[in-house]
Design a protein around this motif. Structure first.
Motif, PDB file in Angstrom:
ATOM      1  N   LEU A 125      -0.343  40.784  -3.702  1.00  0.00           N
ATOM      2  CA  LEU A 125      -1.433  40.645  -4.666  1.00  0.00           C
ATOM      3  C   LEU A 125      -1.094  41.334  -5.980  1.00  0.00           C
ATOM      4  N   ALA A 126      -0.546  42.550  -5.894  1.00  0.00           N
ATOM      5  CA  ALA A 126      -0.183  43.279  -7.109  1.00  0.00           C
ATOM      6  C   ALA A 126       0.928  42.556  -7.878  1.00  0.00           C
ATOM      7  N   ALA A 127       1.895  41.956  -7.143  1.00  0.00           N
ATOM      8  CA  ALA A 127       2.972  41.207  -7.797  1.00  0.00           C
ATOM      9  C   ALA A 127       2.420  39.985  -8.525  1.00  0.00           C
ATOM     10  N   SER A 128       1.430  39.331  -7.913  1.00  0.00           N
ATOM     11  CA  SER A 128       0.792  38.172  -8.558  1.00  0.00           C
ATOM     12  C   SER A 128       0.077  38.587  -9.836  1.00  0.00           C
ATOM     13  N   ARG A 129      -0.561  39.770  -9.790  1.00  0.00           N
ATOM     14  CA  ARG A 129      -1.248  40.267 -10.982  1.00  0.00           C
ATOM     15  C   ARG A 129      -0.257  40.578 -12.100  1.00  0.00           C
ATOM     16  N   VAL A 130       0.922  41.068 -11.730  1.00  0.00           N
ATOM     17  CA  VAL A 130       1.964  41.321 -12.729  1.00  0.00           C
ATOM     18  C   VAL A 130       2.388  40.005 -13.382  1.00  0.00           C
ATOM     19  N   GLU A 131       2.627  38.985 -12.547  1.00  0.00           N
ATOM     20  CA  GLU A 131       3.037  37.688 -13.088  1.00  0.00           C
ATOM     21  C   GLU A 131       1.949  37.093 -13.972  1.00  0.00           C
TER      22      GLU A 131
END
Length: 364
Positions: A125-131
């Motif tokens: 989820l955090a990686a998706s928010r970064v993207e």
């Protein structure tokens, strides 16, 4: 006595040229809009009405600071999620070792596994928010989707651009299209491309405003529309003109909205006679002159093709050896005698007939 000018009637092949009028239009015209909200901090000099721009060029830039902060926060959250995942993996590994010696219960192992799975989900989820934050930051730079020109500019420096609000209209300049109306009669003399692999048809375009201009643009008819116009029943053929603004050539620009006159080479009619349009009255009436006795032979003809200069008929429709009267005669009864008005460059047969007539008058 009636007097008329005449001309020889010759059998020949007649190349049909289709002429039609149209207006130049862009093949790709889009409205630029912002996908994020923010204050405009930069507008490119290329983003002015009439200016050229290149594909990928940044035309408008929105204040990126809020989006840079959002990206930093998202990266921190990802770092924290990764740390939590690392700890959860260590706890799970320790529980798995201890459960073998019955130092911990199976329930505690299951709880540790669940914590590790939750930590992995949090990392994703955090990686998706970064993207997403990166994408939002990229969207602060509105880039040109193709090589083109600006039609209208709707935003200025310091204004707030809202999500999906129009910033301006631009169009591509690699080529333009001309939508040519072709009537049912004209279609009989053309082989228009119907499918993608059909041979394109050459077309020449002239300025429809300054018709005396000698500028010619070359184009190609690349496709036809699938529906006839509901009012005129014309079929529209789409012609393409490359490099319309002459960036790669020295041609004058062919601008969007420019009226043009198109000429298309059609089929060649065999064994026909091309009659001057002025010599055809009431659409189908002509007057012939019999060279033997210089008498009139009015008759009706059926045109196989007509344009601004000629009415074309089958050679078999007109008796051979006759002359065509080209002078407008208010009265042209069958068999009436006429006097031939000589013209510079008249054929030898016409000149000889006039000479014989003069000799007969002198004898009488």
């Amino acid at each position: 006595m009636l007097r008329t000018r005449v001309q020889d009637l010759e059998v020949s092949d007649y190349p049909v040229v289709i002429r039609t009028n149209a207006v130049v239009q862009a093949h790709n015209e889009v409205t630029l809009s912002s996908q994020v909200t923010g204050r405009v901090v930069r507008v490119s000099p290329s983003f002015e009405a009439g200016a050229y721009f290149d594909e990928g060029e940044v035309l408008v830039e929105i204040d990126p600071r809020d989006f840079e902060n959002a990206l930093s926060i998202a990266k921190s959250e990802l770092s924290a999620a990764n740390s939590t995942l690392t700890l959860a993996k260590l706890v799970e590994e320790r529980k798995l070792k201890l459960v073998k010696s019955n130092a911990v219960s199976q329930g505690e192992v299951d709880a540790a596994t669940a914590s590790r799975e939750q930590a992995e989900a949090n990392v994703e989820l955090a990686a998706s928010r970064v993207e997403q934050a990166k994408l939002q930051l990229q969207r602060t730079k509105i880039k040109a989707p193709f090589d083109g020109r600006v039609n209208t500019k709707l935003i200025g420096l310091g204004q707030v651009a809202g999500a999906n609000n129009p910033l301006g209209e631009v169009f591509a300049i690699d080529y333009v299209e001309v939508r040519l109306p072709i009537s049912g009669q004209q279609r009989d003399f053309l082989e228009l491309p119907e499918f993608a692999d059909d041979e394109p048809l050459e077309v020449t375009l002239r300025d429809g405003i300054r018709q005396a201009s000698d500028t010619i643009w070359k184009g190609r008819i690349v496709r036809t529309e699938g529906v006839l116009d509901e009012n005129s029943r014309d079929l529209f053929a789409i012609a393409r003109v490359d490099d319309p603004f002459g960036r790669k050539t020295d041609m004058p620009p062919l601008r969007i909205g420019q009226p043009v006159i198109a000429s298309i080479q059609g089929t060649t009619l065999k064994d026909v006679m091309a009659l001057p349009r002025a010599a055809v009255r009431q659409l189908d009436r002509i007057v012939l002159v019999d060279p033997k006795d210089q008498t009139l032979r009015p008759m009706s003809v059926q045109a196989v093709w007509s344009d601004a200069e000629h009415v074309v008929v089958r050679a078999s429709a007109i008796p051979r050896g006759m002359w065509l009267a080209t002078t407008t005669l208010a009265y042209s009864p069958e068999g009436a005698k006429v006097e031939i008005i000589p013209e510079p460059g008249a054929s030898e047969a016409i000149a000889e007939t006039n000479a014989k007539g003069d000799d007969q008058k002198a004898t009488n």
